[in-house]
Enzyme design. Structure first.
Site, PDB file in Angstrom:
ATOM      1  N   HIS A   1       0.822  -1.212   0.000  1.00 38.13           N
ATOM      2  CA  HIS A   1       0.000   0.000   0.000  1.00 38.13           C
ATOM      3  C   HIS A   1       0.855   1.260   0.000  1.00 38.13           C
ATOM      4  CE1 HIS A   1      -3.138  -2.799   0.926  1.00 38.13           C
ATOM      5  NE2 HIS A   1      -2.628  -3.091   2.104  1.00 38.13           N
TER       6      HIS A   1
ATOM      7  N   HIS B   1      -6.783  -4.586  -1.437  1.00 43.58           N
ATOM      8  CA  HIS B   1      -5.985  -5.814  -1.462  1.00 43.58           C
ATOM      9  C   HIS B   1      -6.318  -6.672  -2.666  1.00 43.58           C
ATOM     10  CE1 HIS B   1      -6.296  -4.645   2.783  1.00 43.58           C
ATOM     11  NE2 HIS B   1      -5.074  -5.082   2.888  1.00 43.58           N
TER      12      HIS B   1
END
Ligand SMILES: Nc1ncnc2c1ncn2[C@@H]1O[C@H](COP(=O)(O)OP(=O)(O)O)[C@@H](O)[C@H]1O
Ligand SMILES: Nc1ncnc2c1ncn2[C@@H]1O[C@H](COP(=O)(O)OP(=O)(O)O)[C@@H](O)[C@H]1O
Ligand SMILES: [Mg+2]
Ligand SMILES: [Mg+2]
Ligand SMILES: [Mg+2]
Ligand SMILES: [Mg+2]
Lengths: 207, 330, 330, 207
Positions: free
Chosen positions: B57, B216
């Site tokens: 991320h 994700h």
């Protein structure tokens, strides 16, 4: 129960997980984030690496060390949960009980701790749909003498638990974000847990 | 798979090493257990802010370690929550006597591992759970909403408050307030490719998008045909505003976040689409942030985040910050 | 084609409008002819820096308009040089009496349009041509090397010098010096997709990369099988260092630039690969910059840029800057 | 020459360019950056939009205004070059010459300006490989009376010029970065220029 047997089981688990690698990967890609297979393979590898160090030690110590290794190397939901299972199992080890009773009580303790850790219970489409019925069945059969019979039974219960997750709507873990869309897929953690239990049962059945 | 890598197993350590070497003025990276810590120790004791989560991320969270934001970040494997010993070690390393505040995105794996970390910890500590993603229904019977791009706003504002010497309790309360004022929702055009998997996590048609997606590569609320930027924005903002129920003339922070694979040009276009709608509703954008901050590897798409502002949030948003990926006034 | 757009013809204007609204404290955007201008007028007269080029490389150049860097930027259509009237209007708008310095990347289209702009202009002006790309052979019989990611370093350092009140001549001389000290080279894993075309500019096999690529989806020096990050870095740095011929113990700025579609994690990994090689050669990285600064829409890949540093370049690199995409010390 | 004829030609050019849109797009994708077709289509559209305003005005004024429009709306190499051509052509307009001589001298002036603007000459794999031979041929034929004959000849010369770019290694423009790799592709600017010239010639031939 001894260190050698534990590592032997771990080896069998590794073989089965590796064999089903693509399947498990796909399950977590479908309703999760795709890392489950890598998480458990890392955990198994790191645990197996402890063999030389732990061989000869008491089973509870071995389980605890493997649990700590899983806790510190796996991460994700499964790392936390499997570590919780193993560490809490080790706490209940009591060599004075029969093997059956010992394992049943250890396993129950471990699974109860998992339920607390995951704030989850039966029917939420998680690995607990395998672990909870297995722990109940182990308790039920703990007076039984025929370990092969127990292993066969447990294998069956684990499989049914795993299969039951397919029709469930997830309410815990990453799959819960999908709501209705989670239906129709087996939970990856349930599948890997069932494969692990099956691998152990098969070892018992075959010896 | 097309990535700058040498070996799948070394991505994280090599990348963290590069990250440390590129930011020697701000932070250092410790290995085994891995964590990123601010280099400058605080002059006076302060609440130490620690966040973390699966890697992939970036710049979240490591890119926000530094003055005015995080004291440490714990990077897990890609998309896997970090392990408890990372949190424990980071906490002991950055503690300056006023306690530890953990900022955790609301995922089972993160929650469990951070909890196990605090179980091991001998320091006073509190945890804020960030759950800004309105794509997911919040129900007491489920895991609840995810933490997504709004996390940066919590980290920035609470980080600022902590620098003032505020107490652990004050920081926690403020963080929970900011989290409550914040809502996000995103859409993905493509899947990310997890390096270990070597192929996209999900297949998606060339005219489809995943609506209400997470960070994700997990599926979202629904799969739909691609719509125009204005239509997508209208749907995203619809869900966000329904949740936040802003007042007339509400001042907000508008954060357009890219997931990694979408050009800045399009993110600014989304900003424009958002502003048109907010203008109509008399909602005033008084702060803004546009860019790739909470990414999902190489996923194309983005999210909209809105925080309802009050004087305290504005003050702590505007205050100086000096991290690799968010820096102003110093 | 998967993009946040409403209508292909409106991408640029909608995106620029969003860009202006997201950065009201720093800049304003003028339309027809389009240019982005710094909002704060200089207190004393200073050389005005103007750059520009085709759009699709964001944040370059608009993201670098602001104190300490550019006074204006002229965005062309995607991958097309801006038109002369943009440069003329921008120059007249930002002129504060000390002349205009145009910073132009070395492409035929850019050179011609900027030249036509200066032909129209009644202000004293000079031009710096940036040509840092060592992938292209520089020969007097050709167009010569392209201007790529090194442009940001020229813009930052000359922008700083201009703030000190330096003369047009001084700014030009310094900019040409920085350009000469700078060399870049890149590699692409995928093609970008120009919105008007709606599909990737080039096809490329799943195991191939385009080596020595530019920033417009144009083909590079050669098509090759993908290699490891260390191998790619070694080749890129090989060409760069052969060009720059750094001294023993040379201090450099290392800039790892992403083309838009590559995660930050991989760019830091490239930084690590670069540092390993530079360490071996006793070249000291004393400044660094990692991120997506000179992009090619959604292209995956990146480039390495090295600038040989001296005290003057360091001073003007470190000085305060306040633009949407590069900001420090203010 | 008058405004109406100029816009009529522009219309014919538009039809031909639109018809070959995909081909031109592909050529600039192969050895350039893929924007050439959009640049020229934008230029044609913007120029055609001037029709109502310019109809009835002197040809040089019309050419100049179109040139200015191209200059301020197209961008890229082709915008600069086509604008240079048109604006400089307009400067040499002399209604006292024969149409042939007038066009030849205007065109020569325009192409000379393009060469300066592009710092380029024949054989560099650019649109000049069309424009230079055409301007030479126009000069050669400027004493000729049969405009259809001239048109046929020019069409041929333009086509040969365009085709000649295929085997060249580019030394100017974006394709020059490719070195050897630029060989085997026709230059996009040469192709679009040739199509434009051909469209004008065809109009003359057909009337
Ligand atoms: N709260 C929970 N309680 C019990 N099991 C859970 C919970 N959350 C997740 N799981 C289990 O963990 C599995 C996913 O593990 P993994 O992919 O390794 O972690 P993550 O979901 O964090 O990516 C799920 O398939 C599910 O069986
Ligand atoms: N220096 C130059 N001199 C002459 N023609 C050139 C020059 N540079 C480019 N061209 C022409 O311009 C064409 C490309 O135009 P276009 O794609 O619109 O602009 P750009 O190359 O800037 O993207 C080339 O095919 C070539 O014919
Ligand atoms: Mg997972
Ligand atoms: Mg995970
Ligand atoms: Mg172009
Ligand atoms: Mg082009």
């Amino acid at each position: 129960m001894n260190a050698e047997k534990i590592f032997n089981n771990l080896n069998q688990i590794k073989l089965s997980i590796d064999e089903h690698q693509r399947e498990i990967e796909k399950l977590d890609q479908e309703i999760g984030d795709g890392d489950h297979i890598f998480n458990i393979q890392r955990g198994i590898k790191e645990s197996l690496d402890l063999k030389d160090k732990l061989i000869g030690q008491d089973p509870d110590q071995v389980l605890k060390e493997i649990g700590m290794k899983v806790m510190t190397t796996v991460g994700g939901s499964s790392g936390a949960l499997f570590a919780t299972l193993l560490i809490n199992m080790s706490k209940k080890y009591n060599s004075e009980l029969t093997n059956q009773k010992n394992i049943a009580s250890m396993f129950t303790e471990g699974v109860e701790a998992m339920k607390k850790r995951g704030k989850a219970d039966l029917g939420e489409k998680t690995m607990l749909d395998v672990f909870i019925p297995v722990s109940i069945e182990l308790q039920k059969l703990s007076d039984h003498e025929d370990v092969k019979y127990i292993a066969k039974k447990i294998k069956e219960v684990a499989k049914n638990g795993m299969l039951s997750t397919e029709d469930l709507i997830a309410t815990k873990g990453r799959a819960s974000y999908l709501g209705e869309r989670s239906k129709g897929h087996i939970d990856p953690g349930a599948r890997s847990s069932q494969l692990a239990i099956e691998a152990i049962c098969n070892t018992i059945i075959k010896t | 798979m097309k990535k700058f890598i040498n070996n799948v197993d070394d991505i994280l350590s090599e990348s963290l090493t590069g990250f440390a070497d590129a930011n020697t003025d701000i932070l250092e990276v410790k290995f085994k257990p891995d964590f990123i810590a601010r280099k400058s120790k605080p002059a006076k004791s302060k609440v130490a802010l620690i966040s973390g989560g699966g890697s992939g991320h970036e710049p979240l969270h490591g890119g926000f370690v530094g003055y005015g934001m995080l004291d440490a970040a714990c990077p897990g494997h890609i998309f896997s929550a970090p392990t408890p010993d990372q949190m424990e070690s980071a906490a002991n390393y950055v503690d300056s006597g006023k306690g530890i505040l953990f900022i955790v995105k609301n995922y089972s794996g993160d929650i469990m591992n951070f909890e196990m970390g605090t179980d091991m910890l001998d320091l006073e500590n509190q945890t804020i759970i960030v759950n800004d993603d309105v794509a997911v229904e919040d129900s007491t019977y489920t895991t609840g909403r995810r933490g997504v791009a709004g996390t940066i706003i919590v980290e920035k504002t609470v980080g600022s408050l902590a620098e003032t010497g505020a107490s652990l309790e004050e920081c926690k309360t403020f963080g929970e307030h900011v989290n409550k004022m914040t809502a996000s929702m995103g859409v993905a055009f493509t899947s990310c490719t997890v390096p270990a998997a070597g192929k996209p996590t999900f297949d998606i048609g060339i005219d489809e998008m995943e609506f209400g997606v997470g960070i994700h590569g997990e599926p979202g609320r629904k799969r739909e045909k691609i719509k125009t930027a204005d239509e997508i924005t209208s749907e995203l903002l619809g869900a966000i505003l329904e949740d936040l129920k802003p007042n007339h003339n509400q001042e907000v922070l508008l954060h357009i976040n890219g997931f990694g694979g979408t050009p800045l040009m399009e993110l600014y276009l989304l900003f424009n689409s958002s502003k048109k709608i907010l203008d109509q509703k008399n909602i005033k954008i008084s702060r803004s942030l546009v860019g790739n901050f909470t990414t999902s590897l190489d996923m194309a798409g983005g999210s909209i985040t809105i925080t309802k502002l009050d004087q305290k949030i504005i003050k702590h948003w505007d205050s100086p910050v000096h991290t690799p990926s968010l820096r102003w006034k110093m």
